[in-house]
Scaffold this motif. Structure first.
Motif, PDB file in Angstrom:
ATOM      1  N   MET A   1       0.841  -1.173   0.000  1.00 20.88           N
ATOM      2  CA  MET A   1       0.000   0.000   0.000  1.00 20.88           C
ATOM      3  C   MET A   1       0.895   1.248   0.000  1.00 20.88           C
ATOM      4  SD  MET A   1      -3.165   1.026   2.354  1.00 20.88           S
ATOM      5  CE  MET A   1      -2.652   1.702   3.875  1.00 20.88           C
ATOM      6  N   THR A   2       0.597   2.187  -0.835  1.00 26.40           N
ATOM      7  CA  THR A   2       1.348   3.425  -0.943  1.00 26.40           C
ATOM      8  C   THR A   2       0.893   4.402   0.122  1.00 26.40           C
ATOM      9  OG1 THR A   2       1.544   3.124  -3.327  1.00 26.40           O
ATOM     10  CG2 THR A   2       1.920   5.332  -2.471  1.00 26.40           C
ATOM     11  N   GLN A   3       1.864   4.989   0.797  1.00 27.07           N
ATOM     12  CA  GLN A   3       1.575   6.015   1.794  1.00 27.07           C
ATOM     13  C   GLN A   3       2.430   7.236   1.503  1.00 27.07           C
ATOM     14  OE1 GLN A   3       2.611   4.225   5.529  1.00 27.07           O
ATOM     15  NE2 GLN A   3       0.541   3.491   5.869  1.00 27.07           N
ATOM     16  N   ILE A   4       1.845   8.399   1.699  1.00 28.20           N
ATOM     17  CA  ILE A   4       2.595   9.641   1.577  1.00 28.20           C
ATOM     18  C   ILE A   4       2.558  10.314   2.938  1.00 28.20           C
ATOM     19  CG2 ILE A   4       2.697  11.917   0.502  1.00 28.20           C
ATOM     20  CD1 ILE A   4       1.421  10.644  -1.977  1.00 28.20           C
ATOM     21  N   ARG A   5       3.744  10.604   3.470  1.00 27.36           N
ATOM     22  CA  ARG A   5       3.851  11.261   4.768  1.00 27.36           C
ATOM     23  C   ARG A   5       4.814  12.427   4.660  1.00 27.36           C
ATOM     24  NH1 ARG A   5       5.882   6.983   8.706  1.00 27.36           N
ATOM     25  NH2 ARG A   5       6.266   8.855   9.890  1.00 27.36           N
ATOM     26  N   VAL A   6       4.546  13.457   5.404  1.00 25.11           N
ATOM     27  CA  VAL A   6       5.450  14.592   5.484  1.00 25.11           C
ATOM     28  C   VAL A   6       6.255  14.430   6.766  1.00 25.11           C
ATOM     29  CG1 VAL A   6       5.614  17.098   5.707  1.00 25.11           C
ATOM     30  CG2 VAL A   6       3.851  16.087   4.246  1.00 25.11           C
ATOM     31  N   LEU A   7       7.584  14.475   6.629  1.00 25.80           N
ATOM     32  CA  LEU A   7       8.470  14.329   7.777  1.00 25.80           C
ATOM     33  C   LEU A   7       9.230  15.621   8.026  1.00 25.80           C
ATOM     34  CD1 LEU A   7      10.172  10.881   6.999  1.00 25.80           C
ATOM     35  CD2 LEU A   7       8.265  11.308   8.544  1.00 25.80           C
ATOM     36  N   SER A   8       9.399  15.956   9.282  1.00 28.56           N
ATOM     37  CA  SER A   8      10.279  17.073   9.624  1.00 28.56           C
ATOM     38  C   SER A   8      11.719  16.590   9.494  1.00 28.56           C
ATOM     39  CB  SER A   8      10.009  17.533  11.060  1.00 28.56           C
ATOM     40  OG  SER A   8      10.422  16.522  11.972  1.00 28.56           O
ATOM     41  N   VAL A   9      12.647  17.513   9.500  1.00 24.59           N
ATOM     42  CA  VAL A   9      14.059  17.137   9.452  1.00 24.59           C
ATOM     43  C   VAL A   9      14.383  16.261  10.659  1.00 24.59           C
ATOM     44  CG1 VAL A   9      16.434  18.010   9.587  1.00 24.59           C
ATOM     45  CG2 VAL A   9      14.776  19.126   8.084  1.00 24.59           C
ATOM     46  N   GLN A  10      13.866  16.613  11.834  1.00 26.06           N
ATOM     47  CA  GLN A  10      14.138  15.823  13.039  1.00 26.06           C
ATOM     48  C   GLN A  10      13.609  14.398  12.904  1.00 26.06           C
ATOM     49  OE1 GLN A  10      16.019  16.717  15.840  1.00 26.06           O
ATOM     50  NE2 GLN A  10      15.896  14.496  16.004  1.00 26.06           N
ATOM     51  N   GLN A  11      12.411  14.230  12.350  1.00 17.17           N
ATOM     52  CA  GLN A  11      11.859  12.887  12.156  1.00 17.17           C
ATOM     53  C   GLN A  11      12.721  12.081  11.189  1.00 17.17           C
ATOM     54  OE1 GLN A  11       7.975  14.362  11.014  1.00 17.17           O
ATOM     55  NE2 GLN A  11       7.032  13.314  12.753  1.00 17.17           N
ATOM     56  N   LEU A  12      13.155  12.711  10.106  1.00 11.39           N
ATOM     57  CA  LEU A  12      14.032  12.028   9.158  1.00 11.39           C
ATOM     58  C   LEU A  12      15.335  11.609   9.839  1.00 11.39           C
ATOM     59  CD1 LEU A  12      14.550  12.580   5.518  1.00 11.39           C
ATOM     60  CD2 LEU A  12      16.580  12.748   6.919  1.00 11.39           C
ATOM     61  N   LEU A  13      15.918  12.511  10.623  1.00 13.46           N
ATOM     62  CA  LEU A  13      17.160  12.194  11.319  1.00 13.46           C
ATOM     63  C   LEU A  13      16.975  11.028  12.290  1.00 13.46           C
ATOM     64  CD1 LEU A  13      18.610  15.761  12.001  1.00 13.46           C
ATOM     65  CD2 LEU A  13      19.348  14.103  10.287  1.00 13.46           C
ATOM     66  N   ASN A  14      15.827  10.956  12.932  1.00 17.35           N
ATOM     67  CA  ASN A  14      15.558   9.834  13.838  1.00 17.35           C
ATOM     68  C   ASN A  14      15.544   8.507  13.090  1.00 17.35           C
ATOM     69  OD1 ASN A  14      15.398  11.474  16.089  1.00 17.35           O
ATOM     70  ND2 ASN A  14      13.167  11.650  15.994  1.00 17.35           N
ATOM     71  N   HIS A  15      15.067   8.498  11.857  1.00 18.50           N
ATOM     72  CA  HIS A  15      15.011   7.266  11.063  1.00 18.50           C
ATOM     73  C   HIS A  15      16.388   6.823  10.575  1.00 18.50           C
ATOM     74  CE1 HIS A  15      10.729   6.582  10.882  1.00 18.50           C
ATOM     75  NE2 HIS A  15      10.533   7.859  10.591  1.00 18.50           N
ATOM     76  N   ILE A  16      17.320   7.748  10.442  1.00 20.63           N
ATOM     77  CA  ILE A  16      18.629   7.364   9.902  1.00 20.63           C
ATOM     78  C   ILE A  16      19.738   7.391  10.956  1.00 20.63           C
ATOM     79  CG2 ILE A  16      18.042   8.066   7.559  1.00 20.63           C
ATOM     80  CD1 ILE A  16      19.707  10.578   7.958  1.00 20.63           C
ATOM     81  N   ARG A  17      19.375   7.632  12.215  1.00 20.03           N
ATOM     82  CA  ARG A  17      20.383   7.593  13.285  1.00 20.03           C
ATOM     83  C   ARG A  17      21.071   6.241  13.313  1.00 20.03           C
ATOM     84  NH1 ARG A  17      16.774   8.583  17.608  1.00 20.03           N
ATOM     85  NH2 ARG A  17      17.668   6.669  18.413  1.00 20.03           N
ATOM     86  N   GLN A  18      22.374   6.244  13.482  1.00 22.63           N
ATOM     87  CA  GLN A  18      23.132   4.996  13.462  1.00 22.63           C
ATOM     88  C   GLN A  18      22.875   4.129  14.681  1.00 22.63           C
ATOM     89  OE1 GLN A  18      27.232   5.801  12.507  1.00 22.63           O
ATOM     90  NE2 GLN A  18      26.633   7.093  10.793  1.00 22.63           N
ATOM     91  N   ASP A  19      22.375   4.714  15.759  1.00 26.61           N
ATOM     92  CA  ASP A  19      22.088   3.909  16.942  1.00 26.61           C
ATOM     93  C   ASP A  19      20.628   3.450  16.992  1.00 26.61           C
ATOM     94  OD1 ASP A  19      20.948   6.379  17.409  1.00 26.61           O
ATOM     95  OD2 ASP A  19      21.637   6.527  19.477  1.00 26.61           O
ATOM     96  N   ASN A  20      19.902   3.622  15.898  1.00 26.60           N
ATOM     97  CA  ASN A  20      18.505   3.203  15.820  1.00 26.60           C
ATOM     98  C   ASN A  20      18.428   1.843  15.127  1.00 26.60           C
ATOM     99  OD1 ASN A  20      15.793   2.827  15.393  1.00 26.60           O
ATOM    100  ND2 ASN A  20      15.447   4.758  14.334  1.00 26.60           N
TER     101      ASN A  20
END
Length: 124
Positions: A1-20
């Motif tokens: 299913m296709t989803q479109i979401r708007v992310l803040s810079v902080q949310q994006l950074l949380n997804h790519i944090r190396q300790d996540n």
């Protein structure tokens, strides 16, 4: 299913944090981080001016992948569970991590460590 979401810079950074451990990963077909300091500075400048900076394309998948790192190190890893693979937007995502994550980045051509400084007094 296709989803479109708007992310803040902080949310994006949380997804790519190396300790996540649940963070986004790169499929093996993705190229390494290659943006230069001028490209990163222009991306940050566009954000500060409120310009659109593009989108990211994600897919949930299993299999070998690279962890997201702006430091130039790439080692294929295997995960027994499904992970979110970043198919498009790696250069922008890692550039934001480099600019706002505090660690800076290594220029892929010169090998020099860089950090971005923003003079907030000149913004307005």
């Amino acid at each position: 299913m296709t989803q479109i979401r708007v992310l803040s810079v902080q949310q994006l950074l949380n997804h790519i944090r190396q300790d996540n451990p649940e963070g986004w990963v790169l499929p093996l077909a993705q190229r390494a981080f290659v943006w230069r300091d001028t490209q990163i500075a222009r991306l940050v400048d566009s954000l500060l001016k409120g310009f659109p900076v593009g989108s990211v394309l994600l897919s949930e998948a299993m299999g070998p992948h690279f962890e997201l790192k702006a430091k130039g190190t790439r080692k294929a890893e295997e995960s027994p569970k499904r992970r979110i693979h970043l198919l498009d937007g790696q250069q922008r995502s890692l550039s934001l991590q480099a600019a706002f994550g505090g660690a800076g980045w290594v220029d892929p051509r010169s090998g020099r460590r860089n950090q971005l400084w923003v003079n907030l007094t000149e913004l307005y």
